[in-house]
Motif scaffolding. Structure first.
Motif, PDB file in Angstrom:
ATOM      1  N   THR A  32       0.812  -1.213   0.000  1.00 40.58           N
ATOM      2  CA  THR A  32       0.000   0.000   0.000  1.00 40.58           C
ATOM      3  C   THR A  32       0.844   1.262   0.000  1.00 40.58           C
ATOM      4  OG1 THR A  32      -1.844  -1.112   1.101  1.00 40.58           O
ATOM      5  CG2 THR A  32      -1.750   1.283   1.285  1.00 40.58           C
ATOM      6  N   MET A  33       1.899   1.311   0.826  1.00 40.09           N
ATOM      7  CA  MET A  33       2.716   2.517   0.888  1.00 40.09           C
ATOM      8  C   MET A  33       3.517   2.716  -0.394  1.00 40.09           C
ATOM      9  SD  MET A  33       1.452   3.441   3.594  1.00 40.09           S
ATOM     10  CE  MET A  33       2.198   5.067   3.575  1.00 40.09           C
ATOM     11  N   ARG A  35       2.215   2.040  -3.301  1.00 33.66           N
ATOM     12  CA  ARG A  35       1.215   2.648  -4.180  1.00 33.66           C
ATOM     13  C   ARG A  35       1.034   4.131  -3.887  1.00 33.66           C
ATOM     14  NH1 ARG A  35      -4.163  -0.875  -4.986  1.00 33.66           N
ATOM     15  NH2 ARG A  35      -4.031  -1.321  -2.757  1.00 33.66           N
ATOM     16  N   THR A  36       1.028   4.504  -2.594  1.00 32.40           N
ATOM     17  CA  THR A  36       0.880   5.928  -2.288  1.00 32.40           C
ATOM     18  C   THR A  36       2.068   6.721  -2.819  1.00 32.40           C
ATOM     19  OG1 THR A  36       1.927   5.727  -0.102  1.00 32.40           O
ATOM     20  CG2 THR A  36      -0.451   5.420  -0.208  1.00 32.40           C
ATOM     21  N   ILE A  39       1.620   7.266  -6.504  1.00 35.81           N
ATOM     22  CA  ILE A  39       0.659   8.346  -6.736  1.00 35.81           C
ATOM     23  C   ILE A  39       1.333   9.696  -6.528  1.00 35.81           C
ATOM     24  CG2 ILE A  39      -1.468   9.423  -5.904  1.00 35.81           C
ATOM     25  CD1 ILE A  39      -2.405   6.549  -5.140  1.00 35.81           C
ATOM     26  N   ASP A  40       2.100   9.818  -5.430  1.00 37.13           N
ATOM     27  CA  ASP A  40       2.781  11.083  -5.126  1.00 37.13           C
ATOM     28  C   ASP A  40       3.727  11.502  -6.239  1.00 37.13           C
ATOM     29  OD1 ASP A  40       1.512  11.282  -2.700  1.00 37.13           O
ATOM     30  OD2 ASP A  40       3.183  10.472  -1.532  1.00 37.13           O
ATOM     31  N   ALA A 218       3.695  14.469  -0.440  1.00 36.24           N
ATOM     32  CA  ALA A 218       2.319  14.010  -0.633  1.00 36.24           C
ATOM     33  C   ALA A 218       1.650  14.753  -1.789  1.00 36.24           C
ATOM     34  CB  ALA A 218       1.511  14.209   0.644  1.00 36.24           C
ATOM     35  N   LEU A 241      -7.229   1.566   0.024  1.00 32.83           N
ATOM     36  CA  LEU A 241      -7.547   1.862  -1.379  1.00 32.83           C
ATOM     37  C   LEU A 241      -8.585   0.903  -1.938  1.00 32.83           C
ATOM     38  CD1 LEU A 241      -4.007   2.764  -2.779  1.00 32.83           C
ATOM     39  CD2 LEU A 241      -5.911   4.314  -2.338  1.00 32.83           C
ATOM     40  N   ASP A 264      -3.472   8.965   5.714  1.00 33.29           N
ATOM     41  CA  ASP A 264      -2.362   9.274   4.817  1.00 33.29           C
ATOM     42  C   ASP A 264      -2.615   8.706   3.416  1.00 33.29           C
ATOM     43  OD1 ASP A 264       0.783  10.049   4.797  1.00 33.29           O
ATOM     44  OD2 ASP A 264       0.476   8.200   3.671  1.00 33.29           O
ATOM     45  N   VAL A 265      -3.051   7.458   3.368  1.00 41.06           N
ATOM     46  CA  VAL A 265      -3.295   6.806   2.077  1.00 41.06           C
ATOM     47  C   VAL A 265      -4.436   7.490   1.324  1.00 41.06           C
ATOM     48  CG1 VAL A 265      -4.042   4.665   0.957  1.00 41.06           C
ATOM     49  CG2 VAL A 265      -2.394   4.585   2.852  1.00 41.06           C
ATOM     50  N   ARG A 268      -4.398  10.834  -0.756  1.00 39.85           N
ATOM     51  CA  ARG A 268      -3.994  10.800  -2.173  1.00 39.85           C
ATOM     52  C   ARG A 268      -5.184  10.682  -3.112  1.00 39.85           C
ATOM     53  NH1 ARG A 268       0.084  10.145   1.755  1.00 39.85           N
ATOM     54  NH2 ARG A 268       2.088  10.460   0.723  1.00 39.85           N
ATOM     55  N   ARG A 269      -6.351  10.364  -2.555  1.00 42.29           N
ATOM     56  CA  ARG A 269      -7.575  10.269  -3.357  1.00 42.29           C
ATOM     57  C   ARG A 269      -8.604  11.319  -2.946  1.00 42.29           C
ATOM     58  NH1 ARG A 269      -5.015   8.182  -7.071  1.00 42.29           N
ATOM     59  NH2 ARG A 269      -5.076   5.939  -7.524  1.00 42.29           N
TER      60      ARG A 269
END
Length: 343
Positions: A32-33, A35-36, A39-40, A218, A241, A264-265, A268-269
């Motif tokens: 997951t991190m 993926r974040t 995205i960043d 971020a 997510l 935090d995750v 990003r959305r």
């Protein structure tokens, strides 16, 4: 691609660029991190984040000539220990690019069976990044009842399948599993609530250490407005997510560390959180972000588990973020639960 550090450092982009100059490349996120971070860094058009599985499963399933894992562990030793586990479960020859952007970086050829193409790619990566090449064989992974966690450091959190189960007290950590349940832990100050949440284990993925050691830049995303549904994330922040869709306007997060990580995750959305906490934060994430306007409630008269479970059962349907916040507060008042708004 595994972990956020390799993405933020630019290591992932450099590896992909180098490999693309020599052939076709398909890149996937694991974790997951990771993926974040993708995205960043706005790499979603380069690295597939739609399917996020264990590294070993992804490497096993990819139809390719040479499977490669890019990782940047907290140390070379921990990175190689992780790679050994992944390679043992992958059961095919694979390459690990470990901390290639650091002075102690290394390229590892995990050789399960002869693969001349993999050997050539590993040598090329070693020369390109000017780091040593090591040829190793995966150790036999024990699926018995004793699981040793290597390279753990005292004070670090310990996770099983993404659930926080305790804090490391000794470099020697062992977990004993019987009939799908952890029956004893050595070298760990256990959290009984975390162990209870695990339930019956079909498989156990152990991880020690903070889920992100450095805060990345971020991605600035506008928050979602209008009516939509509220997702519920109860102590399983790593699935954040997967719990949202285009109709999600906010998320009810249960637990201090879950609220921190999920917030935090989901930032990003553009998804705001309504956090239900009780002040037992362990601080598993460095430099957490949060969507602007999120509301965190600290429960005073019961546990966040009990309050969160009751709220999840009672509140559903569609509403605005402000509407859901009002419903949460009304329901807490109806239940007689005391709380305060946390900063």
């Amino acid at each position: 691609m595994h972990g956020p550090e390799a993405v933020y450092s630019g290591e992932v982009s450099k590896v992909i660029s180098f490999l693309e100059s020599r052939g076709d490349v398909r890149a996937f996120a694991a974790g997951t991190m990771c993926r974040t971070a993708i995205i960043d860094m706005r790499l979603e058009n380069v690295i597939d984040i739609t399917v996020c599985d264990l590294p070993s499963r992804t490497l096993s399933a990819i139809p390719c000539a040479v499977p490669i894992m890019v990782n940047n562990g907290k140390s070379v030793e921990s990175g190689l220990a992780f790679g050994d586990i992944v390679a043992g479960r992958t059961k095919r020859t694979a390459i690990q690019v470990e901390r290639a952007s650091e002075k102690d970086g290394v390229i590892v050829l995990w050789e399960v069976e002869p693969n001349e193409t993999a050997s050539w790619v590993a040598r090329a990566l070693s020369e390109h990044f000017a780091v040593p090449l090591r040829q190793l064989w995966p150790s036999v992974n024990s699926e018995g009842e004793c699981h040793a966690v290597r390279c753990a450091c005292p004070g670090e959190p310990l996770f099983v399948n993404g659930v926080l189960i305790g804090v490391v007290e000794s470099p020697e950590v062992k977990a004993y599993i019987r009939d799908g349940r952890i029956v004893r832990l050595e070298g760990v100050s256990a959290k009984d609530t975390g162990l209870a949440r695990l339930g019956q284990l079909k498989e156990a993925k152990f991880k020690s250490g903070y889920i992100r050691y450095k805060a990345g830049p971020a991605c600035d995303v506008p928050v979602r407005y209008g009516k939509g549904r509220m997702a519920v994330i109860d102590h399983i922040a790593f699935s954040s997510l997967e719990r949202i869709d285009p109709d999600t306007v906010c998320a009810l997060t249960v637990g201090d560390d879950t609220t921190e990580v999920a917030g935090d995750v989901l930032a990003r959305r553009g998804v705001r959180v309504i956090g239900i906490t009780d002040g037992d934060r362990d601080g598993v994430l460095k430099g957490p972000a949060r969507a602007s306007g999120s509301v965190i409630l600290r429960i005073l008269s019961t546990t966040d588990d009990e309050a969160g479970a009751a709220l999840a059962r009672k509140i559903n349907g569609t509403d605005t973020f402000e509407g859901f916040v009002a419903k949460v507060r009304e329901e807490l008042a109806r239940m007689g639960v005391e709380y305060e708004v946390a900063p």
